[in-house]
Design an enzyme around this catalytic site. Sequence first.
Site, PDB file in Angstrom:
ATOM      1  N   MET A  14      -2.840 -45.396  11.096  1.00  0.00           N
ATOM      2  CA  MET A  14      -4.155 -45.830  11.547  1.00  0.00           C
ATOM      3  C   MET A  14      -5.285 -45.208  10.728  1.00  0.00           C
ATOM      4  O   MET A  14      -6.178 -45.913  10.251  1.00  0.00           O
ATOM      5  CB  MET A  14      -4.358 -45.500  13.030  1.00  0.00           C
ATOM      6  CG  MET A  14      -5.743 -45.901  13.536  1.00  0.00           C
ATOM      7  SD  MET A  14      -6.009 -45.601  15.299  1.00  0.00           S
ATOM      8  CE  MET A  14      -5.951 -43.805  15.348  1.00  0.00           C
ATOM      9  N   GLY A  16      -5.111 -43.769   7.708  1.00  0.00           N
ATOM     10  CA  GLY A  16      -5.011 -44.203   6.328  1.00  0.00           C
ATOM     11  C   GLY A  16      -5.507 -45.618   6.103  1.00  0.00           C
ATOM     12  O   GLY A  16      -6.234 -45.892   5.135  1.00  0.00           O
ATOM     13  N   TYR A 135       4.076 -30.440  17.775  1.00  0.00           N
ATOM     14  CA  TYR A 135       3.118 -31.064  16.851  1.00  0.00           C
ATOM     15  C   TYR A 135       2.002 -30.086  16.521  1.00  0.00           C
ATOM     16  O   TYR A 135       1.576 -29.952  15.360  1.00  0.00           O
ATOM     17  CB  TYR A 135       2.558 -32.331  17.500  1.00  0.00           C
ATOM     18  CG  TYR A 135       1.600 -33.114  16.643  1.00  0.00           C
ATOM     19  CD1 TYR A 135       2.059 -33.865  15.560  1.00  0.00           C
ATOM     20  CD2 TYR A 135       0.240 -33.140  16.933  1.00  0.00           C
ATOM     21  CE1 TYR A 135       1.187 -34.604  14.783  1.00  0.00           C
ATOM     22  CE2 TYR A 135      -0.637 -33.884  16.161  1.00  0.00           C
ATOM     23  CZ  TYR A 135      -0.165 -34.602  15.089  1.00  0.00           C
ATOM     24  OH  TYR A 135      -1.040 -35.336  14.317  1.00  0.00           O
ATOM     25  N   ASN A 165      -9.786 -36.893  19.472  1.00  0.00           N
ATOM     26  CA  ASN A 165      -8.891 -38.031  19.683  1.00  0.00           C
ATOM     27  C   ASN A 165      -9.459 -39.274  19.012  1.00  0.00           C
ATOM     28  O   ASN A 165     -10.678 -39.498  19.018  1.00  0.00           O
ATOM     29  CB  ASN A 165      -8.721 -38.296  21.177  1.00  0.00           C
ATOM     30  CG  ASN A 165      -8.010 -37.166  21.882  1.00  0.00           C
ATOM     31  OD1 ASN A 165      -6.885 -36.824  21.538  1.00  0.00           O
ATOM     32  ND2 ASN A 165      -8.664 -36.573  22.868  1.00  0.00           N
ATOM     33  N   ARG A 209     -11.781 -36.574  28.012  1.00  0.00           N
ATOM     34  CA  ARG A 209     -11.377 -36.672  26.617  1.00  0.00           C
ATOM     35  C   ARG A 209     -12.540 -37.165  25.757  1.00  0.00           C
ATOM     36  O   ARG A 209     -13.405 -37.902  26.216  1.00  0.00           O
ATOM     37  CB  ARG A 209     -10.192 -37.642  26.462  1.00  0.00           C
ATOM     38  CG  ARG A 209      -8.877 -37.145  27.047  1.00  0.00           C
ATOM     39  CD  ARG A 209      -8.314 -35.981  26.275  1.00  0.00           C
ATOM     40  NE  ARG A 209      -7.030 -35.537  26.797  1.00  0.00           N
ATOM     41  CZ  ARG A 209      -6.877 -34.601  27.719  1.00  0.00           C
ATOM     42  NH1 ARG A 209      -7.942 -34.012  28.255  1.00  0.00           N
ATOM     43  NH2 ARG A 209      -5.668 -34.248  28.126  1.00  0.00           N
TER      44      ARG A 209
END
Length: 310
Positions: A14, A16, A135, A165, A209
């Site tokens: 996404m 890139g 991660y 995010n 978020r």
Amino acid sequence: MSKPILLLTGGSGMVGRNILEHPKTEDWDIVAPSSKVLDLTDHDAVKIFIQRLSPKIIIHAAGHVGGIQANIANPVAFLERNVAIGRNVIMAGYTAGVRRLLNLGSTCMYPRGAENPLREDMILTGELEPTNEGYALAKIMAARLCQYIRQEDPDFQYKTIIPCNLFGRHDKFDPDKSHLLPAIIHKVHQAKIHGEKEVEIWGDGTARREFMYAGDLSDALLKAAADIEKIPNLINCGLGRDHSINEFYAIVADIIGWSGDFTYNISKPIGMPRKLCSIKLQSAWGWSAPTSLRDAISKTYQYYLNEAHK
């Protein structure tokens, strides 16, 4: 006159793909090998590729990524693959003498109990969020490696941008693989077309978020690529404001045109209660995200309808 070469890892992801669509790419000769052309987990292949290419700069946006369900189910892959990818790209660039590298971090690098807004100096000051610890550890390793390289040789501009995010064009909408906002778009759209009266929210909807449009991150990354000496070793990239999960669902429902009710499943994991980035360093650098949340969700929904949802 030839353009400087920019090596982009993760060109099919996404981030890139949003970079490749950005008008500022006209300033560069961008090489973005697919995983079929270059396996980033293969140390020798990466080293040879970068030595032969000799790029002016590397933007390292590749990674093994996924939502909360995928992270919980596959912690080995999220740690091992991302450690290998980060180490191989960064060290291959260093040994080949590439003096500029932008490494993409993640807000999961921050301690789960850190005060919000999250400042760059808080990394490694506390326990990580268990639902995506593997991660996070891999991302911290890559960021620290860049810092150590600069520490040993300041001529190497190896720096890490930590985005909040993300969502947008080229996102994943499969519920088993998607992050929060694309998952909401998919769930609410499905409820609309199937005439469903209720949509389930994980948790009580109060977790907060910060979500930025991926096209805006590509703008920041390409500005940084041309201006790398002026950014610090670690710099957040975000909006500096957040919304509750309930608010995201309400905005998506309004844009899609679904008017049902929301139910809550408090047995499901929600991750950290809040993740809001400090944008003090970003503001001092002179960049801010140009796309509003509502416009970004509308553009993403149109992408979902026209290209992703077929």
